[in-house]
Design a protein around this motif. Structure first.
Motif, PDB file in Angstrom:
ATOM      1  N   ARG A  18      60.772  34.599  38.885  1.00  0.00           N
ATOM      2  CA  ARG A  18      60.430  34.406  38.088  1.00  0.00           C
ATOM      3  C   ARG A  18      60.134  35.080  37.672  1.00  0.00           C
ATOM      4  NH1 ARG A  18      53.988  31.997  39.123  1.00  0.00           N
ATOM      5  NH2 ARG A  18      55.752  30.480  39.940  1.00  0.00           N
ATOM      6  N   ILE A  19      59.621  35.406  36.088  1.00  0.00           N
ATOM      7  CA  ILE A  19      59.765  36.528  35.085  1.00  0.00           C
ATOM      8  C   ILE A  19      58.555  36.308  34.813  1.00  0.00           C
ATOM      9  CG2 ILE A  19      61.456  38.172  33.403  1.00  0.00           C
ATOM     10  CD1 ILE A  19      63.760  36.197  34.639  1.00  0.00           C
ATOM     11  N   PHE A  20      57.884  37.530  33.890  1.00  0.00           N
ATOM     12  CA  PHE A  20      57.209  37.954  33.000  1.00  0.00           C
ATOM     13  C   PHE A  20      57.538  38.660  32.132  1.00  0.00           C
ATOM     14  CE2 PHE A  20      55.331  37.695  37.844  1.00  0.00           C
ATOM     15  CZ  PHE A  20      54.205  36.201  37.055  1.00  0.00           C
ATOM     16  N   PRO A  21      56.720  37.999  30.651  1.00  0.00           N
ATOM     17  CA  PRO A  21      57.275  38.860  29.628  1.00  0.00           C
ATOM     18  C   PRO A  21      56.832  40.546  29.806  1.00  0.00           C
ATOM     19  CG  PRO A  21      55.302  37.197  29.199  1.00  0.00           C
ATOM     20  CD  PRO A  21      54.649  37.241  30.518  1.00  0.00           C
ATOM     21  N   ASN A  22      55.923  41.334  30.337  1.00  0.00           N
ATOM     22  CA  ASN A  22      56.214  42.561  30.593  1.00  0.00           C
ATOM     23  C   ASN A  22      57.362  43.503  31.190  1.00  0.00           C
ATOM     24  OD1 ASN A  22      55.730  41.688  32.891  1.00  0.00           O
ATOM     25  ND2 ASN A  22      53.888  42.930  32.849  1.00  0.00           N
ATOM     26  N   GLY A  23      58.291  42.044  31.662  1.00  0.00           N
ATOM     27  CA  GLY A  23      59.793  42.485  32.462  1.00  0.00           C
ATOM     28  C   GLY A  23      59.536  42.505  34.420  1.00  0.00           C
ATOM     29  N   THR A  24      58.657  42.321  34.682  1.00  0.00           N
ATOM     30  CA  THR A  24      58.359  41.924  35.481  1.00  0.00           C
ATOM     31  C   THR A  24      58.693  40.787  36.364  1.00  0.00           C
ATOM     32  OG1 THR A  24      55.849  43.265  35.689  1.00  0.00           O
ATOM     33  CG2 THR A  24      55.943  41.930  37.831  1.00  0.00           C
ATOM     34  N   VAL A  25      59.153  41.386  37.577  1.00  0.00           N
ATOM     35  CA  VAL A  25      60.181  40.232  38.984  1.00  0.00           C
ATOM     36  C   VAL A  25      59.559  39.591  39.853  1.00  0.00           C
ATOM     37  CG1 VAL A  25      62.335  39.228  39.211  1.00  0.00           C
ATOM     38  CG2 VAL A  25      62.568  41.407  37.450  1.00  0.00           C
TER      39      VAL A  25
ATOM     40  N   ASP B 188      61.442  45.185  35.799  1.00  0.00           N
ATOM     41  CA  ASP B 188      63.019  45.641  35.024  1.00  0.00           C
ATOM     42  C   ASP B 188      62.771  46.069  33.393  1.00  0.00           C
ATOM     43  OD1 ASP B 188      65.479  45.352  34.241  1.00  0.00           O
ATOM     44  OD2 ASP B 188      66.260  44.301  35.964  1.00  0.00           O
ATOM     45  N   GLU B 189      63.067  46.949  32.743  1.00  0.00           N
ATOM     46  CA  GLU B 189      62.259  46.967  31.598  1.00  0.00           C
ATOM     47  C   GLU B 189      63.723  46.214  30.400  1.00  0.00           C
ATOM     48  OE1 GLU B 189      65.469  49.676  32.554  1.00  0.00           O
ATOM     49  OE2 GLU B 189      64.243  49.148  33.239  1.00  0.00           O
ATOM     50  N   ARG B 190      64.631  45.898  31.285  1.00  0.00           N
ATOM     51  CA  ARG B 190      65.816  45.214  30.638  1.00  0.00           C
ATOM     52  C   ARG B 190      65.305  43.502  30.563  1.00  0.00           C
ATOM     53  NH1 ARG B 190      70.491  47.046  34.720  1.00  0.00           N
ATOM     54  NH2 ARG B 190      69.161  46.424  36.055  1.00  0.00           N
ATOM     55  N   LEU B 191      64.532  43.160  31.205  1.00  0.00           N
ATOM     56  CA  LEU B 191      63.620  42.268  31.166  1.00  0.00           C
ATOM     57  C   LEU B 191      62.472  41.466  29.807  1.00  0.00           C
ATOM     58  CD1 LEU B 191      64.898  40.676  34.647  1.00  0.00           C
ATOM     59  CD2 LEU B 191      66.015  40.361  32.763  1.00  0.00           C
ATOM     60  N   VAL B 192      62.484  42.243  29.390  1.00  0.00           N
ATOM     61  CA  VAL B 192      61.544  41.901  28.818  1.00  0.00           C
ATOM     62  C   VAL B 192      61.398  41.140  27.925  1.00  0.00           C
ATOM     63  CG1 VAL B 192      59.426  43.220  26.998  1.00  0.00           C
ATOM     64  CG2 VAL B 192      60.369  44.605  29.234  1.00  0.00           C
ATOM     65  N   PHE B 193      60.417  40.488  27.271  1.00  0.00           N
ATOM     66  CA  PHE B 193      60.548  39.644  26.364  1.00  0.00           C
ATOM     67  C   PHE B 193      59.207  39.001  25.549  1.00  0.00           C
ATOM     68  CE2 PHE B 193      59.923  36.736  30.420  1.00  0.00           C
ATOM     69  CZ  PHE B 193      59.288  35.551  29.793  1.00  0.00           C
ATOM     70  N   GLU B 194      59.508  38.677  24.603  1.00  0.00           N
ATOM     71  CA  GLU B 194      58.061  37.954  23.595  1.00  0.00           C
ATOM     72  C   GLU B 194      57.881  37.206  24.076  1.00  0.00           C
ATOM     73  OE1 GLU B 194      58.704  38.131  19.628  1.00  0.00           O
ATOM     74  OE2 GLU B 194      59.272  40.552  19.364  1.00  0.00           O
ATOM     75  N   GLY B 195      56.068  36.683  24.392  1.00  0.00           N
ATOM     76  CA  GLY B 195      55.317  35.658  24.601  1.00  0.00           C
ATOM     77  C   GLY B 195      54.408  35.856  25.670  1.00  0.00           C
ATOM     78  N   ASN B 196      54.002  34.538  26.185  1.00  0.00           N
ATOM     79  CA  ASN B 196      52.920  34.876  27.028  1.00  0.00           C
ATOM     80  C   ASN B 196      52.514  34.148  28.195  1.00  0.00           C
ATOM     81  OD1 ASN B 196      52.365  32.293  26.009  1.00  0.00           O
ATOM     82  ND2 ASN B 196      49.803  32.951  24.813  1.00  0.00           N
ATOM     83  N   LYS B 197      53.480  33.433  28.502  1.00  0.00           N
ATOM     84  CA  LYS B 197      53.782  32.849  29.804  1.00  0.00           C
ATOM     85  C   LYS B 197      55.370  33.339  30.214  1.00  0.00           C
ATOM     86  CE  LYS B 197      52.110  28.466  27.320  1.00  0.00           C
ATOM     87  NZ  LYS B 197      52.247  27.260  27.318  1.00  0.00           N
TER      88      LYS B 197
END
Length: 460
Positions: free
Chosen positions: A139-146, A92-101
């Motif tokens: 679980r949401i990953f930094p690249n927007g993967t759910v 989901d491109e709307r859930l992209v955030f900065e970070g590595n966790k």
């Protein structure tokens, strides 16, 4: 008084407004405690009713399964009940955030996100486990993967072919489809191919073993369009040891028990009838018990029904064998008398042949002694014949010669002789030989039928 009352009312209104502001502030603080700033930023402007990439093609959803258990497999209802862990992944491109966790959230927050509308196609009954809370993982990953995981127990229909029961193999499926999104909106795929499904290697089933399993991707075609579809196939082989001990061995022993009557004397009517009837009734009870675990109304002639029918036929045949042997014993004396009478008729026929030969020689000798010129005279006393109409012989019948009369008697005797010969062919000289033949023929036939039965159902 009136002015004082108005001032008190105004004070009460101000106090209530202050309390409401304080409660709203506390609610904002609690909401801030539940949703960290990162989540608050992600949720700002997020619309869970719109799928990802709404205007940029379909969203791809990867799936994997972990089979926790297969609780029951019912031949009566033709279904199985399994507990599975269903994992779905999408971006989901709307859930992209900065970070590595990655962010692991409470499962109840899934209500704030868009999730695929996946359902199990042939499910009769399903439920999501909720002890102690709903068994969900988000679980949401930094690249927007759910990553969205569920623990589900479902009862799924499985069409079974019971023709070779209990030596059968059944192929059941678990089908996953999208309910409302067609292939233009959502695409399904297995994340790791055939390895996307795990847990079957360590699975312990009561009557089955899992021989093979594989996955496939297809499309479900309905009137409203084409929908993405994932299918998990698994092949179950039934363990036959239980049925050998429960049905095959007892039925075979009943057949052997019915053969005991072949070694009991034919005169022991109660003993042999008791063994025959008891084995027939016991076999009938065993056949009825074997059908209780199967559908009452079905069009399958199962392998176990064939075997039980074979055993029942041999047991019933042993009972019929005694009926035939006993009947032959009762008729043995009368038939023996008839055969003795037939031998007497044969001896009488030989005597008649000798008399005819003697008369013929006598007539030839007299003709040689008579002169040729002598006119024919009335037949002598030796040439007189006895007419069938005159038993006393007082009326001679010159037109019938002795050889002709004798030939008629010989024809009748020959016919009677053939009749007794036919009776002799159909007659069993000793009824006790029936039991002797049965002691060999019944076991050999049963062994041959068993070889054909097991060869056909195990290898064809």
């Amino acid at each position: 008084m009136v002015h004082f009352g108005s001032g008190g009312t105004m004070f009460s209104i101000l106090l209530i407004s202050r309390l409401l502001e304080g409660s709203m502030f506390n609610a904002e603080v609690k909401e801030g405690e539940i949703l960290p700033p990162t989540i608050q930023r992600l949720m700002k402007g997020y619309n869970k009713y719109l799928r990802p990439f709404f205007d940029n093609g379909p969203v791809t959803v990867g799936m994997s399964l972990d089979i926790a258990s297969i609780d029951t497999i019912s031949e009566i209802n033709m279904d199985y009940t399994a507990t599975i862990f269903l994992r779905q992944r999408w971006t989901d491109e709307r859930l992209v955030f900065e970070g590595n966790k990655s962010l692991s959230l409470d499962g109840r927050l899934v209500e704030l996100l868009w999730v695929p509308d996946t359902f199990i196609v042939d499910s009769k009954k399903s439920f999501l486990h909720d002890i102690t809370v709903e068994n969900r993982l988000i679980r949401i990953f930094p690249n927007g993967t759910v990553l969205y995981a569920l623990r589900i127990t479902t009862t799924v229909a499985c069409n079974m072919d019971l023709t070779k029961y209990p030596m059968d193999k059944q192929t059941c499926t678990l089908q996953l489809e999208s309910w409302g999104y067609n292939i233009n909106d959502v695409m399904f795929y297995w994340t790791r191919g055939n390895e996307s499904v795990s847990g079957l290697d360590t699975l312990q089933l009561a009557q089955y073993t899992v021989e093979d399993h594989y996955t496939s991707v297809s499309e479900a075609v309905y009137e409203t369009g084409n929908y993405p579809k994932l299918v998990f196939h698994f092949e179950l082989k039934r363990s036959i040891l239980y049925f050998i001990l429960e049905t095959y061995v007892p039925s075979s022993l009943l057949v052997v028990l019915s053969w005991v009557s072949f070694w009991i004397s034919l005169s022991s009517v109660p003993a042999r009838i008791c063994i025959g009837v008891t084995t027939v009734l016991t076999m009938t009870t065993l056949m009825m018990g074997a059908r209780t675990s199967l559908p009452n109304a079905n069009c399958f002639i199962k392998a176990i029904d064939v075997y039980l029918g074979i055993c029942f036929s041999f047991i019933f045949g042993a009972l019929i064998e005694y009926a035939v042997a006993h009947f032959c014993t009762l008729t043995y004396t009368d038939t023996h008398i008839l055969m003795h009478y037939g031998h007497q008729m044969h001896e009488f026929e030989d005597e008649m042949n000798g008399i005819v030969t003697t008369i013929s020689h006598t007539n030839r000798a007299k003709r040689r002694k008579e002169p040729a010129a002598t006119p024919p005279t009335a037949p002598t006393s030796t040439e007189l014949t006895v007419s069938p109409a005159s038993p006393s012989g007082s009326e001679p019948k010159p037109e019938a010669t002795p050889p002709e009369r004798t030939n008629r008697c010989l024809t009748v005797l020959a016919t009677v002789r053939k009749l007794f010969g036919f009776i002799s062919c159909c007659h069993i000289k000793n009824p006790h030989h029936i039991d002797n033949y049965s002691r060999v023929s019944f076991p050999l036939s049963f062994v041959m039928v068993n070889l054909l039965y097991w060869t056909y159902y195990l290898y064809f």
